[in-house]
Design a protein around this motif. Structure first.
Motif, short mmCIF file in Angstrom:
data_model
loop_
_atom_site.label_atom_id
_atom_site.label_comp_id
_atom_site.label_asym_id
_atom_site.label_seq_id
_atom_site.Cartn_x
_atom_site.Cartn_y
_atom_site.Cartn_z
N GLY A 1 50.04 39.29 42.14
CA GLY A 1 49.67 38.10 41.26
C GLY A 1 50.95 37.83 41.82
O GLY A 1 51.45 37.65 43.14
N GLY A 2 51.27 35.58 41.76
CA GLY A 2 51.44 36.18 40.40
C GLY A 2 51.66 36.84 38.87
O GLY A 2 52.19 38.20 40.08
N GLU A 3 51.43 36.95 37.39
CA GLU A 3 51.94 37.98 37.18
C GLU A 3 50.27 38.34 36.68
O GLU A 3 49.54 38.28 36.05
N THR A 4 50.11 39.90 37.65
CA THR A 4 48.80 40.61 37.27
C THR A 4 48.25 40.31 35.53
O THR A 4 46.60 40.69 35.49
N LEU A 5 49.10 41.30 35.13
CA LEU A 5 48.34 41.69 33.76
C LEU A 5 48.32 40.01 33.06
O LEU A 5 47.34 40.10 32.10
N LEU A 6 47.81 39.20 33.51
CA LEU A 6 48.11 37.87 32.52
C LEU A 6 46.32 37.51 33.27
O LEU A 6 45.69 36.78 32.33
N TYR A 7 45.31 38.34 34.39
CA TYR A 7 43.96 38.28 34.48
C TYR A 7 42.93 38.38 33.65
O TYR A 7 43.30 39.85 33.55
N PRO A 8 42.40 37.39 33.36
CA PRO A 8 41.69 37.84 32.34
C PRO A 8 40.35 39.37 32.26
O PRO A 8 40.35 40.06 31.55
N ASP A 9 40.36 39.55 33.33
CA ASP A 9 39.28 40.47 33.96
C ASP A 9 39.73 41.67 34.98
O ASP A 9 39.20 41.83 35.59
N LEU A 10 41.17 41.88 34.20
CA LEU A 10 41.88 42.76 35.11
C LEU A 10 41.41 44.61 34.53
O LEU A 10 41.64 45.20 35.44
N THR A 11 40.37 44.86 33.28
CA THR A 11 39.78 45.90 33.31
C THR A 11 39.33 46.21 33.82
O THR A 11 38.31 47.09 34.59
N GLN A 12 37.90 44.74 34.32
CA GLN A 12 36.84 45.08 34.94
C GLN A 12 37.20 45.40 36.84
O GLN A 12 36.88 46.34 37.59
N ALA A 13 38.26 44.70 37.63
CA ALA A 13 39.00 44.66 38.46
C ALA A 13 39.29 45.78 38.71
O ALA A 13 39.19 46.80 40.22
N MET A 14 40.23 47.00 38.34
CA MET A 14 40.65 48.22 38.14
C MET A 14 38.91 48.80 38.46
O MET A 14 39.10 49.69 39.23
N ASP A 15 38.35 48.90 38.19
CA ASP A 15 36.91 49.34 38.11
C ASP A 15 36.31 49.58 39.04
O ASP A 15 35.83 49.87 39.97
N VAL A 16 36.51 47.77 39.35
CA VAL A 16 35.77 47.56 41.24
C VAL A 16 36.18 48.45 42.11
O VAL A 16 35.89 48.95 42.84
N ALA A 17 37.98 48.05 41.73
CA ALA A 17 38.39 48.47 43.37
C ALA A 17 38.54 50.02 43.59
O ALA A 17 38.19 50.46 44.67
N ARG A 18 38.75 50.52 41.75
CA ARG A 18 38.02 52.10 42.23
C ARG A 18 36.35 52.45 43.26
O ARG A 18 36.26 53.32 43.49
N ARG A 19 35.67 51.41 42.82
CA ARG A 19 34.30 52.16 43.09
C ARG A 19 34.31 51.97 44.74
O ARG A 19 33.60 52.07 45.03
N TYR A 20 35.13 51.09 45.27
CA TYR A 20 34.66 50.66 47.03
C TYR A 20 36.03 51.09 48.08
O TYR A 20 35.66 52.02 48.74
N PHE A 21 36.68 51.65 46.74
CA PHE A 21 38.31 52.56 47.74
C PHE A 21 38.56 54.08 46.87
O PHE A 21 38.91 53.89 45.47
N HIS A 22 37.58 54.85 47.04
CA HIS A 22 37.81 56.14 46.49
C HIS A 22 38.65 56.90 46.37
O HIS A 22 39.22 57.27 45.32
N SER A 23 39.22 56.68 47.75
CA SER A 23 40.85 58.10 47.95
C SER A 23 42.19 57.36 47.86
O SER A 23 42.65 58.04 48.38
N GLN A 24 42.02 56.19 47.83
CA GLN A 24 42.94 55.20 48.47
C GLN A 24 44.48 55.08 46.96
O GLN A 24 43.53 55.28 45.82
N LYS A 25 45.73 55.16 47.27
CA LYS A 25 45.97 54.74 46.31
C LYS A 25 45.65 53.19 45.85
O LYS A 25 46.27 51.85 46.36
N ILE A 26 45.54 52.51 44.16
CA ILE A 26 45.86 51.14 44.12
C ILE A 26 46.69 51.10 42.63
O ILE A 26 47.27 52.00 42.08
N TYR A 27 47.54 50.25 43.79
CA TYR A 27 48.21 49.66 41.82
C TYR A 27 48.33 48.72 41.85
O TYR A 27 47.43 47.20 42.00
N ILE A 28 49.01 47.86 40.31
CA ILE A 28 48.78 46.69 39.76
C ILE A 28 50.72 47.17 39.94
O ILE A 28 51.21 47.42 39.52
#
Length: 276
Positions: A79-106
């Motif tokens: 962000g901004g403040e990322t935890l304010l994002y209303p669709d954050l749960t879905q965004a995590m799923d989408v990120a892992r769907r396309y980035f399979h092996s990468q480290k993903i951070y919030i």
């Protein structure tokens, strides 16, 4: 003459360092924040409560994952403040769907962690998300927040500890006349490597990605050119992104580098906090 030779050698060394730097992508979910920090490089105190549409986030991730592949080593949801994002749960799923092996951070200031839902924690575990906390000099129990993450089975790291309030912040001053040497600015920049993705574009740093907040709120007129960003849909190979990261952009002419170290303070939302 020796000084010139030394400066040239330093520039070439920095170019080499940039080219060898692992590629990371920062997906901007919102510029809005629940803190009010003076001089924020996302201009969050000036930002309206707006959020990147989840559909846009997904399209950007799908395209960049296809183009970059395993060249991307880290993916940041910020962000901004990322935890304010209303669709954050879905965004995590989408990120892992396309980035399979990468480290993903919030990336987060952590304040909302004690209020996050069970769905949030489940999505973080399911997608192997790392919570990256920046500690601020505010009344908040960061130790308890980190322990909460561990209790929930989610990896947590301290991205930056700025909690002692002693000159742990930077002021990135902008020159509205654009008189700075963009080559010197680029190679001295602390934001090098911070590839920001938002609104269908890839930017070399958060300042040019978010400067519209400053323009809109204060009437400044910092301009972006085609050399300052890439249309996500027009990217055909990862070399285009690396060139954007590794070479000076037109926007670099606005930035005074290196930035000044300053203490933490509350923003008064005045133009002078960002503009000299």
């Amino acid at each position: 003459m020796n000084r010139i030779i030394k400066s040239v050698k330093t520039a070439f060394r920095r170019i080499a360092d940039l080219k060898s730097m692992p590629l990371r992508l920062e997906f901007l979910l919102t510029d809005y924040c629940n803190l009010n920090c003076k001089g924020c490089t996302h201009f969050s105190p000036l930002a309206e409560r707006e959020f990147e549409p989840l559909e846009m986030v997904g399209r950007q991730m799908e395209k960049l994952a296809a183009v970059c592949g395993d060249t991307v080593k880290q993916v940041y949801l910020i962000g901004g403040e990322t935890l304010l994002y209303p669709d954050l749960t879905q965004a995590m799923d989408v990120a892992r769907r396309y980035f399979h092996s990468q480290k993903i951070y919030i990336f987060t200031n952590g304040l909302l962690l004690p209020r996050m839902s069970a769905d949030f924690w489940e999505a973080a575990r399911r997608n192997d998300i790392i919570i990256a906390i920046t500690r601020y000099p505010i009344k908040f129990d960061y130790d308890a927040a980190e322990e909460l993450c561990r209790t929930k089975g989610v990896d947590v790291e301290v991205f930056a500890d700025r909690s002692d309030n002693e000159m742990n912040f930077f002021r990135f001053a902008l020159d509205p006349e654009g008189r700075q040497n963009r080559y010197i600015t680029h190679f001295k920049c602390y934001n090098r490597g911070c590839i920001s993705v938002a609104g269908g574009y890839v930017y070399p740093c958060s300042i040019c990605a978010c400067v519209h907040n400053l323009n809109r709120a204060t009437g400044t007129d910092f301009q972006l050119t085609d050399k300052d960003r890439l249309d996500v849909n027009a990217i055909t190979n990862v070399r285009q992104i690396k060139r954007l990261r590794d070479l000076p952009s037109d926007f670099c002419r606005y930035c005074k580098n290196p930035p000044a170290r300053v203490g933490h303070a509350l923003s008064q939302r005045r133009k002078e906090e960002w503009v000299d």
